[in-house]
Design an enzyme around this catalytic site. Sequence first.
Site, PDB file in Angstrom:
ATOM      1  N   HIS A   1       0.051  -2.006  -9.485  1.00  0.00           N
ATOM      2  CA  HIS A   1      -1.252  -2.295  -8.871  1.00  0.00           C
ATOM      3  C   HIS A   1      -2.421  -2.206  -9.873  1.00  0.00           C
ATOM      4  CE1 HIS A   1       0.585  -1.803  -4.868  1.00  0.00           C
ATOM      5  NE2 HIS A   1       1.082  -0.677  -5.267  1.00  0.00           N
TER       6      HIS A   1
HETATM    7  O1  RIB Z   1      -2.520   1.289  -3.262  1.00  0.00           O
HETATM    8  C1  RIB Z   1      -2.293   1.416  -4.642  1.00  0.00           C
HETATM    9  C2  RIB Z   1      -3.340   2.274  -5.276  1.00  0.00           C
HETATM   10  O2  RIB Z   1      -3.270   3.604  -4.745  1.00  0.00           O
HETATM   11  C3  RIB Z   1      -3.127   2.438  -6.788  1.00  0.00           C
HETATM   12  O3  RIB Z   1      -4.363   2.657  -7.396  1.00  0.00           O
HETATM   13  C4  RIB Z   1      -2.279   3.675  -6.875  1.00  0.00           C
HETATM   14  O4  RIB Z   1      -2.443   4.341  -8.122  1.00  0.00           O
HETATM   15  C5  RIB Z   1      -2.870   4.509  -5.776  1.00  0.00           C
HETATM   16  O5  RIB Z   1      -4.031   5.151  -6.298  1.00  0.00           O
END
Ligand code: RIB
Length: 320
Positions: free
Chosen positions: A251
Site C-alpha cells: 500500500h
Molecule cells: O490500509 C493500509 C494502510 O494501513 C497502510 O498504510 C498500512 O501501513 C496501514 O497503516
Amino acid sequence: MQRILIDTDPGVDDALAILLAMLSPELHIEAITTVCGNVPVTQGTENLLRILGVLNLEDFPLIAQGEAQPLVKPLVTAAHVHGDDGLGNVSQLRNADGSPLYPPANTSISSTSGVDIILEMVTRYADELTLVALGPLTNIAKAIRKDPAKMQGLQKIVVMGGAFEEYGNVTTTAEFNIFVDPHAAQEVFHANIPIDIAPLDATHQVVLTGERLHAETDRRSDRVSQFLKDATQSCMEFYRQHVGFWGFHIHDALPIGMLTRPDYFESVAADVQVETEGTLTSGMTVTDLRPERRHPNPNAQVCIKVAAEAFLDHFFARLQ
Ligand code: RIB
Ligand code: CA
C-alpha cells in the site's frame, strides 16, 4: 528534486515505502515523523530507526515522534498483520554472535514534537514541500489546527488511505488509516490543501507475491534484499491464511511512486467526505466517482488506476 516529509506508522509496507523514497534520487526527505497506527507511536519510532539502519547512511532525515492517540477515537493497531513489533518481528533476529541483525540506526530523535516539525518544515519550504501520509492523519490534522494558514502553503499532501469502490480492510467499509482517525481525515480533506489519495482501489491493483519477492531477492546478498524477505514474512503469512494468497499489498509504496513515476498512475477529481460517527460505517470515505455525478468543487484527486507491473519493476529497480 522534490522536497518531501513522510508521516508514517511503520508498519511493514511503510518500511518498503521509506526504503523506496530513500533510494529515489528525485526525492529529498527533509523529515520523517511517526504517528500512532499499525503500532503505538513509540514502537513506530523504534521501527523507523531500524528501517534506516538497513541503509548505510551517513546523513539522516530529521526524525520526530508524533501523536500517540487519534483525535477522538481510541487507538486501534494492526500487530496481527505487521507482527508484534510492527516490522515482521525483525527486532528478534540475531547474528551468529547474538547481536541484532537489524539494529536501530545510530541517529537521534528530535526533541521537537512531530506536529511542530511538520509546521517547521512547512515554514521553511512552503510550496516546495509535499507531505506523504502513510498512516492515520492525526499529526497532519493537529498541525492544521495549530496553524491552518501556514499549512495551506503546502504544495500538496499525498495520502495512502480510503476505499471507494473497494471493500475496506478493517471493516466492510473502512480502510485502516482512515478508520483509526476519521476525524483527522475529515479535517485534512477540508483544509483547502491540495490532496492526492491512493486508496485501496489503487493499492489492491499492486500485489507483491511471495514468488516475485523471492525471484527478485534470492540471488542477491545485499542487506535491503535480505530485509525485504525478513520483514515481509509475517504479513505474507497473514495474507496466505486470511486473504487467500501468499503475498501482500505494498500500500504505502504507491504514494512514493506517485511522486517518482506519476505516469504510472491515473486519478480523477472527487469531493471526498469521511464518516466519523457511523455505527457500521465509521471511517468510510464517501464520494461519487460516476462521471455524470462529479462534484463541482472537488477536494481531492483520487487514484483509480495503476500500471501495476511497471510500478513493481520500478520498485525493485530502485531497491536494488
Ligand atoms: O490500509 C493500509 C494502510 O494501513 C497502510 O498504510 C498500512 O501501513 C496501514 O497503516
Ligand atoms: Ca502505514
